[in-house]
Design a protein around this motif. Structure first.
Motif, mmCIF file in Angstrom:
data_model
loop_
_atom_site.group_PDB
_atom_site.id
_atom_site.type_symbol
_atom_site.label_atom_id
_atom_site.label_comp_id
_atom_site.label_asym_id
_atom_site.label_seq_id
_atom_site.Cartn_x
_atom_site.Cartn_y
_atom_site.Cartn_z
ATOM 1 N N GLY A 7 0.847 -1.198 0.000
ATOM 2 C CA GLY A 7 0.000 0.000 0.000
ATOM 3 C C GLY A 7 0.876 1.240 0.000
ATOM 4 O O GLY A 7 1.916 1.267 0.685
ATOM 5 N N ILE A 8 0.462 2.248 -0.760
ATOM 6 C CA ILE A 8 1.218 3.507 -0.821
ATOM 7 C C ILE A 8 0.255 4.665 -0.572
ATOM 8 O O ILE A 8 -0.815 4.734 -1.176
ATOM 9 N N PHE A 78 -2.684 2.116 -4.136
ATOM 10 C CA PHE A 78 -2.217 3.473 -3.835
ATOM 11 C C PHE A 78 -3.409 4.404 -3.723
ATOM 12 O O PHE A 78 -4.480 4.144 -4.278
ATOM 13 N N THR A 79 -3.210 5.512 -2.994
ATOM 14 C CA THR A 79 -4.287 6.501 -2.850
ATOM 15 C C THR A 79 -4.431 7.265 -4.161
ATOM 16 O O THR A 79 -3.447 7.786 -4.685
ATOM 17 N N SER A 80 -5.665 7.354 -4.668
ATOM 18 C CA SER A 80 -5.885 8.083 -5.924
ATOM 19 C C SER A 80 -6.757 9.319 -5.712
ATOM 20 O O SER A 80 -6.849 10.164 -6.585
ATOM 21 N N ALA A 81 -7.415 9.442 -4.555
ATOM 22 C CA ALA A 81 -8.272 10.602 -4.257
ATOM 23 C C ALA A 81 -8.753 10.480 -2.818
ATOM 24 O O ALA A 81 -8.787 9.367 -2.294
ATOM 25 N N ILE A 107 -4.400 -1.152 -7.669
ATOM 26 C CA ILE A 107 -5.717 -0.869 -7.085
ATOM 27 C C ILE A 107 -5.707 0.579 -6.602
ATOM 28 O O ILE A 107 -4.896 0.940 -5.742
ATOM 29 N N ALA A 108 -6.576 1.409 -7.183
ATOM 30 C CA ALA A 108 -6.653 2.824 -6.797
ATOM 31 C C ALA A 108 -7.632 2.936 -5.632
ATOM 32 O O ALA A 108 -8.780 2.499 -5.720
ATOM 33 N N VAL A 109 -7.173 3.533 -4.545
ATOM 34 C CA VAL A 109 -7.963 3.543 -3.302
ATOM 35 C C VAL A 109 -8.385 4.964 -2.932
ATOM 36 O O VAL A 109 -7.601 5.906 -3.032
#
Ligand code: KG4
Ligand code: ZN
Length: 335
Positions: A7-8, A78-81, A107-109
């Motif tokens: 996770g990033i 990773f965090t996308s928004a 996976i955009a989280v």
């Protein structure tokens, strides 16, 4: 075979990476950016630059600490928004590139959903359906959680977020940014009943904190006119009283939401859930109301990548992946 997720998180001013194996967190590395302190708030351009410097060593450390082989990773989340675009771009581009290099899915989280799902790291964890009061620097929401991919906001702030209310109050008191943890610290020695700040009257499950800020400003101005030493000699009581009011505003709405939905598993999440007054009052209210209450451990309350990794893990189990051209967004809308 175990499922191993990296996770990033890079949405604001923490560069963070975490490795999660079968839903258990094996590493949780955070590089906090101190460069912003002198400006009294996060400077987006400086945040992006610091992420650029930190991202490779932070990810490297997370993988080493977890003791996993990078080639054993199953996916990268990773965090996308929502967040600062420049900051989000650093984490997402790094995650996509690593995913491409390792030939594994990404996976955009959504950062706020991840704050909620940080509660699933705990043991015992809440069971669906549960309610989560998510309180951070940018958001204040009551989230109805019916399943991993069915989370809906049923109440939110109409102006400032709870974290902003803490930080802006702290600024009025002359405390450095971010002032939330400092109000918490000073409040520990203070009398929360000493000063009474007004409570907004909003009938729905929504919150408002802007009136509180204004009332603190006028209160202090008047008291300082009377006694220039007032702030210095009463800081603990002022902090305790401000904290008491913010916490009571939050918990009153949470209690109302629990009554309306008849849900008895309740959680808190986000940076403000690190607040000791909120944690104690929430647990006390839970005992009185017959709720099961859940609070993430401190390291999973403020911005971290473990919450991104664990959200990625549950999305992986459902086979929900994103394309390598997935966008980042500053906006908070839930997808
Ligand atoms: O979730 P978070 O780390 O970042 C955002 O996504 O915004 O939340 C940061 C917010 C800041 O406003 C900070 O002052 C507040 O959480 N905060 C606290 C405490 N620890 C962090 N507020 C009150 N008491 C604390 N102990
Ligand atoms: Zn956050």
């Amino acid at each position: 075979m175990p499922v191993i997720i990296l996770g990033i998180e890079s949405s604001c001013d923490e560069t963070a990476a975490s490795v999660c194996v079968d839903g258990k967190i094996l590493s949780n590395i955070i590089a906090s950016q101190t460069v912003h302190e002198q400006y009294g708030g996060v400077v987006p351009e400086l945040a992006s630059r610091a992420h650029m410097q930190n991202i490779v060593p932070v990810v490297d450390q997370a993988i080493r600490k977890a003791g996993v082989d990078m080639h054993a990773l199953n996916a990268i989340a990773f965090t996308s928004a929502p967040g600062l675009i420049g900051s989000l771009l650093v984490g997402s581009q790094f995650g996509k590139s690593l995913g491409l290099a390792l030939n594994i899915p990404v996976i955009a989280v959504h950062h706020m959903q991840a704050h909620v799902l940080a509660n699933l790291i705990g043991d015992p964890a809440p069971e669906f359906p549960f309610l989560c009061l998510t309180v951070s620097g940018g958001h204040t929401q009551i989230v109805l959680c019916e399943s991993i991919d069915n989370l809906s906001v049923i109440g939110e702030t109409i102006d400032d977020a709870a974290g902003e209310a803490f930080d802006k109050s702290a600024k009025i008191l002359g405390l450095p940014y971010p002032g939330g943890p400092l109000i918490d610290k000073h409040a520990r020695g203070g009398n929360p009943k000493r000063f009474s700040f007004p409570e907004p009257q909003i009938p729905s499950l929504d919150f408002s904190f802007s009136g509180l800020k204004t009332s603190i400003l006028y209160f202090l101005r008047d008291e300082l006119q009377r006694d220039p030493e007032f702030l210095k000699t009463n800081l603990a009581d002022i902090c305790a009283s401000i904290q008491e009011r913010i916490v009571s505003i939050l918990l009153k709405k949470l209690k109302k939401a629990a009554g309306q939905t008849r849900i008895t598993d309740l959680c808190i999440a986000g940076g403000v859930s690190a607040n000791s007054g909120l944690r104690t009052a929430f647990t006390e209210m839970g005992k009185q109301e017959g709720w099961r209450t859940f609070i993430p451990s401190f390291e999973y309350c403020t911005d971290n990548a473990a919450m991104i990794a664990v959200t990625g893990y549950y999305r992986f189990l459902k086979g929900e992946f994103d394309q390598l051209n997935v966008k980042v967004s500053a906006r908070a809308e839930w997808k």
